[in-house]
Design an enzyme around this catalytic site. Structure first.
Site, PDB file in Angstrom:
ATOM      1  N   GLY A 166     -11.351   7.267   5.301  1.00  0.00           N
ATOM      2  CA  GLY A 166     -12.488   8.164   5.471  1.00  0.00           C
ATOM      3  C   GLY A 166     -13.814   7.478   5.740  1.00  0.00           C
ATOM      4  O   GLY A 166     -14.800   8.132   6.046  1.00  0.00           O
ATOM      5  N   GLY A 188      -8.972   8.566   8.825  1.00  0.00           N
ATOM      6  CA  GLY A 188      -9.419   8.665  10.212  1.00  0.00           C
ATOM      7  C   GLY A 188     -10.542   9.664  10.451  1.00  0.00           C
ATOM      8  O   GLY A 188     -10.958   9.856  11.589  1.00  0.00           O
ATOM      9  N   ASN A 215     -10.186   1.078   8.811  1.00  0.00           N
ATOM     10  CA  ASN A 215      -9.419   0.842  10.033  1.00  0.00           C
ATOM     11  C   ASN A 215     -10.083   1.502  11.231  1.00  0.00           C
ATOM     12  O   ASN A 215     -10.701   0.852  12.067  1.00  0.00           O
ATOM     13  CB  ASN A 215      -7.972   1.328   9.873  1.00  0.00           C
ATOM     14  CG  ASN A 215      -7.089   0.935  11.057  1.00  0.00           C
ATOM     15  OD1 ASN A 215      -7.549   0.492  12.098  1.00  0.00           O
ATOM     16  ND2 ASN A 215      -5.804   1.081  10.907  1.00  0.00           N
ATOM     17  N   THR A 216     -10.006   2.840  11.289  1.00  0.00           N
ATOM     18  CA  THR A 216     -10.464   3.552  12.481  1.00  0.00           C
ATOM     19  C   THR A 216     -11.931   3.276  12.807  1.00  0.00           C
ATOM     20  O   THR A 216     -12.297   3.156  13.983  1.00  0.00           O
ATOM     21  CB  THR A 216     -10.239   5.068  12.298  1.00  0.00           C
ATOM     22  OG1 THR A 216      -8.877   5.272  11.909  1.00  0.00           O
ATOM     23  CG2 THR A 216     -10.504   5.836  13.577  1.00  0.00           C
ATOM     24  N   LYS A 243       0.872  -1.168   0.000  1.00  0.00           N
ATOM     25  CA  LYS A 243       0.000   0.000   0.000  1.00  0.00           C
ATOM     26  C   LYS A 243       0.912   1.221   0.000  1.00  0.00           C
ATOM     27  O   LYS A 243       1.572   1.509   1.005  1.00  0.00           O
ATOM     28  CB  LYS A 243      -0.912   0.004   1.234  1.00  0.00           C
ATOM     29  CG  LYS A 243      -1.693   1.311   1.377  1.00  0.00           C
ATOM     30  CD  LYS A 243      -2.659   1.300   2.541  1.00  0.00           C
ATOM     31  CE  LYS A 243      -3.050   2.726   2.903  1.00  0.00           C
ATOM     32  NZ  LYS A 243      -4.053   2.801   3.970  1.00  0.00           N
TER      33      LYS A 243
END
Lengths: 269, 66
Positions: free
Chosen positions: A189, A161, A210-211, A100
């Site tokens: 996002g 995030g 992720n977040t 990535k």
């Protein structure tokens, strides 16, 4: 969700959800969240290691044990040189050519640097990496990344995030329409499963989160919710959605309705 | 001589190759990757990479990431 149905980077995988591994309350919660989400790809990173500390090894053992495909990132890189060196270090440590590629151009929005990203992608493709470039929704940058040799693009939905969802659905739809043969993954996002579902309904090949999972009140349940949303969105895309229209169209057959009138009525008092 | 390791200055008594320095600092059992003066050094080259005063090393290991 475990039947392989997605070909990406030369692998057949059973889930179109990619899960980040950072910011979880604990390694145990991370492990359960990955399992609950069904994600087949997880992102990982490299950090400076002190001679005494072995913080990374416990994490890495856990990920290896789970048998998921890893996608190392170049998070924090701001120059082509940093990205290339980090990529080489990641390839050796994680034993994969998948990468990535992040080259950040702005500290506040963590917006990818389009020119440096293209330059780094060109060189990494030449060196045999399978580059997953983290990019903006910009069409011309996408074109240049494809010319550089990328077969996968990861446009952002919103800043990393931020949890804002898809800030520019028009541009994301345009990318999908222009590059039907390229694997497109919305990265960054995403805040809720509905955002992921929206991207998948548009025909995106995958979603990286992720977040939104790690910082949920219950990351394990949220992981599961994202897994379901991504699968549902994919099914919906394949099924083909109806076209929206301005006026109502009765779903119940009209003919024979009691008190039926052949023309629209004025409102009664 | 002074070597900068992950941004911190470290003393090395005598000139040595990267492989020896890694062992000296206690990294030998860790899963790491190394950059020497911003250039990646493959594991196979540790024994053939001499260190000089003022060199910079980045020593990294797997970590959680998004």
């Amino acid at each position: 969700m475990t039947t392989p149905n997605w070909e990406i980077g030369g692998r057949a995988l059973g889930s179109r959800l990619l899960l980040g591994t950072a910011r979880y309350p604990s390694l145990a919660v991370l492990q359960q969240a990955i399992q609950a989400s069904g994600a087949a790809i997880v992102t990982v990173s490299l950090r400076r290691e002190s001679a005494s500390g072995r913080a990374g090894s416990q994490f890495w053992s856990l990920i290896k044990e789970m048998g998921v495909q890893v996608l190392p990132n170049t998070a924090g890189c701001k120059t082509v040189k940093e990205a290339l060196t980090t990529a080489e270090m990641a390839r050796e440590v994680f034993e994969t050519a998948w990468l990535k590629l992040e080259v950040i151009g702005d500290d506040y929005t963590l917006q990818p640097h389009p020119f440096l990203l293209v330059e780094a992608a060109e060189e990494l493709c030449r060196r045999g990496f399978e580059v997953f470039p983290y990019t903006t929704e910009d069409l011309v940058v996408a074109e240049r990344l494809i010319q550089a040799g990328c077969k996968i693009l990861m446009p952002w939905g919103a800043p990393i995030g931020s949890g804002q969802g898809l800030n520019n659905p028009y541009a994301l739809r345009t990318l999908r329409a222009r590059y039907p043969e390229i694997s497109l993954i919305v990265d960054a996002g995403i805040g809720k499963p509905s955002h992921a579902l929206q991207a998948m309904e548009m025909g995106y090949d995958g979603v990286l989160v992720n977040t939104a999972v790690a910082r949920a009140t219950d990351p394990v349940q949220m992981g599961r919710a994202f897994g379901l949303a991504v699968a549902a969105g994919r099914l919906a895309y394949l099924a083909g959605a109806m076209l929206a229209q301005d006026m109502a169209e009765p779903s119940t057959p009209v003919t024979g309705t009691p008190f039926w009138h052949s023309s629209p009525q004025e409102p009664t008092k | 001589m002074i070597i900068e390791v992950n941004g911190e200055k470290r003393q090395l008594d005598q000139p040595q190759v990267l492989a020896e320095a890694i062992t000296h600092w206690g990294y030998q059992c860790a899963l790491i990757a190394v950059a020497h003066n911003d250039e990646f050094v493959p594991r196979s080259r540790y024994a053939a990479t001499p260190l000089q005063d003022g060199d910079r090393l980045e020593i990294v290991a797997p970590m959680q990431g998004g």
